[in-house]
Design an enzyme around this catalytic site. Sequence first.
Site, PDB file in Angstrom:
ATOM      1  CB  THR A   8      -0.935   0.039   1.236  1.00  0.00           C
ATOM      2  OG1 THR A   8      -1.774   1.206   1.130  1.00  0.00           O
ATOM      3  CG2 THR A   8      -0.181   0.125   2.550  1.00  0.00           C
ATOM      4  CB  ALA A  11       0.516   7.322   5.431  1.00  0.00           C
ATOM      5  CG  ASP A  70      -9.223  -2.364  -3.509  1.00  0.00           C
ATOM      6  OD1 ASP A  70      -8.391  -1.504  -3.874  1.00  0.00           O
ATOM      7  OD2 ASP A  70     -10.427  -2.302  -3.833  1.00  0.00           O
ATOM      8  CG  PHE A 153      -7.233   6.727   6.532  1.00  0.00           C
ATOM      9  CD1 PHE A 153      -7.538   6.442   5.208  1.00  0.00           C
ATOM     10  CD2 PHE A 153      -7.187   5.666   7.441  1.00  0.00           C
ATOM     11  CE1 PHE A 153      -7.802   5.136   4.801  1.00  0.00           C
ATOM     12  CE2 PHE A 153      -7.440   4.354   7.034  1.00  0.00           C
ATOM     13  CZ  PHE A 153      -7.752   4.094   5.706  1.00  0.00           C
ATOM     14  N   GLY A 154      -9.262   9.405   5.548  1.00  0.00           N
ATOM     15  CA  GLY A 154     -10.291   9.286   4.508  1.00  0.00           C
ATOM     16  C   GLY A 154     -11.692   9.670   4.957  1.00  0.00           C
TER      17      GLY A 154
HETATM   18  P1  ITT Z   1      -3.465   1.669  -1.777  1.00  0.00           P
HETATM   19  O1  ITT Z   1      -4.202   1.202  -3.013  1.00  0.00           O
HETATM   20  O2  ITT Z   1      -2.083   2.142  -2.067  1.00  0.00           O
HETATM   21  O3  ITT Z   1      -3.545   0.669  -0.662  1.00  0.00           O
HETATM   22  P2  ITT Z   1      -5.646   3.570  -1.633  1.00  0.00           P
HETATM   23  O4  ITT Z   1      -5.987   4.673  -0.691  1.00  0.00           O
HETATM   24  O5  ITT Z   1      -5.654   3.895  -3.111  1.00  0.00           O
HETATM   25  O6  ITT Z   1      -4.220   2.976  -1.202  1.00  0.00           O
HETATM   26  P3  ITT Z   1      -7.869   1.762  -2.035  1.00  0.00           P
HETATM   27  O7  ITT Z   1      -7.749   1.774  -3.515  1.00  0.00           O
HETATM   28  O8  ITT Z   1      -8.123   0.458  -1.334  1.00  0.00           O
HETATM   29  O9  ITT Z   1      -6.571   2.342  -1.325  1.00  0.00           O
HETATM   30  O10 ITT Z   1      -8.993   2.788  -1.648  1.00  0.00           O
HETATM   31  C1  ITT Z   1      -9.537   2.756  -0.388  1.00  0.00           C
HETATM   32  C2  ITT Z   1     -10.226   4.074  -0.117  1.00  0.00           C
HETATM   33  O11 ITT Z   1     -11.424   3.810   0.625  1.00  0.00           O
HETATM   34  C3  ITT Z   1      -9.361   4.947   0.779  1.00  0.00           C
HETATM   35  O12 ITT Z   1      -8.492   5.758   0.026  1.00  0.00           O
HETATM   36  C4  ITT Z   1     -10.426   5.721   1.538  1.00  0.00           C
HETATM   37  O13 ITT Z   1     -10.917   6.745   0.744  1.00  0.00           O
HETATM   38  C5  ITT Z   1     -11.536   4.691   1.709  1.00  0.00           C
HETATM   39  N1  ITT Z   1     -11.366   3.927   2.955  1.00  0.00           N
HETATM   40  C6  ITT Z   1     -11.041   2.612   3.054  1.00  0.00           C
HETATM   41  N2  ITT Z   1     -10.903   2.251   4.330  1.00  0.00           N
HETATM   42  C7  ITT Z   1     -11.133   3.351   5.055  1.00  0.00           C
HETATM   43  C8  ITT Z   1     -11.106   3.619   6.430  1.00  0.00           C
HETATM   44  O14 ITT Z   1     -10.780   2.683   7.321  1.00  0.00           O
HETATM   45  N3  ITT Z   1     -11.387   4.856   6.844  1.00  0.00           N
HETATM   46  C9  ITT Z   1     -11.680   5.816   5.952  1.00  0.00           C
HETATM   47  N4  ITT Z   1     -11.702   5.666   4.629  1.00  0.00           N
HETATM   48  C10 ITT Z   1     -11.428   4.430   4.176  1.00  0.00           C
END
Ligand code: ITT
Length: 202
Positions: A8, A11, A70, A153-154
């Site tokens: 991944t 962070a 993912d 995050f996110g």
């Molecule tokens: P990697 O592919 O490098 O692992 P990414 O952020 O692109 O990083 P994903 O394609 O799996 O990862 O997208 C997951 C998205 O879903 C993430 O960027 C967040 O926007 C959301 N997400 C997933 N799990 C979350 C969490 O525990 N809390 C908040 N948002 C989450």
Amino acid sequence: MSRIVFATGNAGKMREVRMILEDLGLEVVSMKEAGITIDIEEDGATYEENALIKARAVAACTEDIVLADDSGLEIDRLNGEPGVFSARYLGEDTSYSIKNANLIGRLEGVPEEERTARFVCAIAAVLPGGQELTTRAAIEGRIGYEEKGEGGFGYDPIFYVPELRKTTAELTGEEKNLVSHRGKALQLMKEELRSYEGIDCQ
Ligand code: ITT
């Protein structure tokens, strides 16, 4: 000794993953820490496909155990959006304060009981012998009316867990990992890894 490379570049994910995998007793490093800087195109249709795409791409660069995550947020009232496109929703570089405000805006006037949503996580593993494994888990919740909390995050500040009366951004890391999609999917993967001979973990 086996080592885990986690595929991944996120962070926030990596911080949670390190905590959850700690009791395996294996060294856990991010792909960057392992010196792997490839760009991976996530063009799968499901979380499992995308997790496998990431794990296979990194496994091609190392002899270590490789895991990938993912995940995404599914909002029922928005037909499951943003789903597998969660990271790319409104553009990969758009801030989460904008993404979160946009989703709250799209749910304007929607009553609490119809604001149901879930975080879903698929974990994929590629083992040194080439075996592939996947696990999946989810956490159910509701989309709030404003951002709350500084943790996680996110989309965490808008993901409200009714049983805990908090958003996942208001939980400590330990609290979130006990109930989250990622925490539960990784616990399932830990059980799978423990059952494999040749993987020297606790
Ligand atoms: P990697 O592919 O490098 O692992 P990414 O952020 O692109 O990083 P994903 O394609 O799996 O990862 O997208 C997951 C998205 O879903 C993430 O960027 C967040 O926007 C959301 N997400 C997933 N799990 C979350 C969490 O525990 N809390 C908040 N948002 C989450």
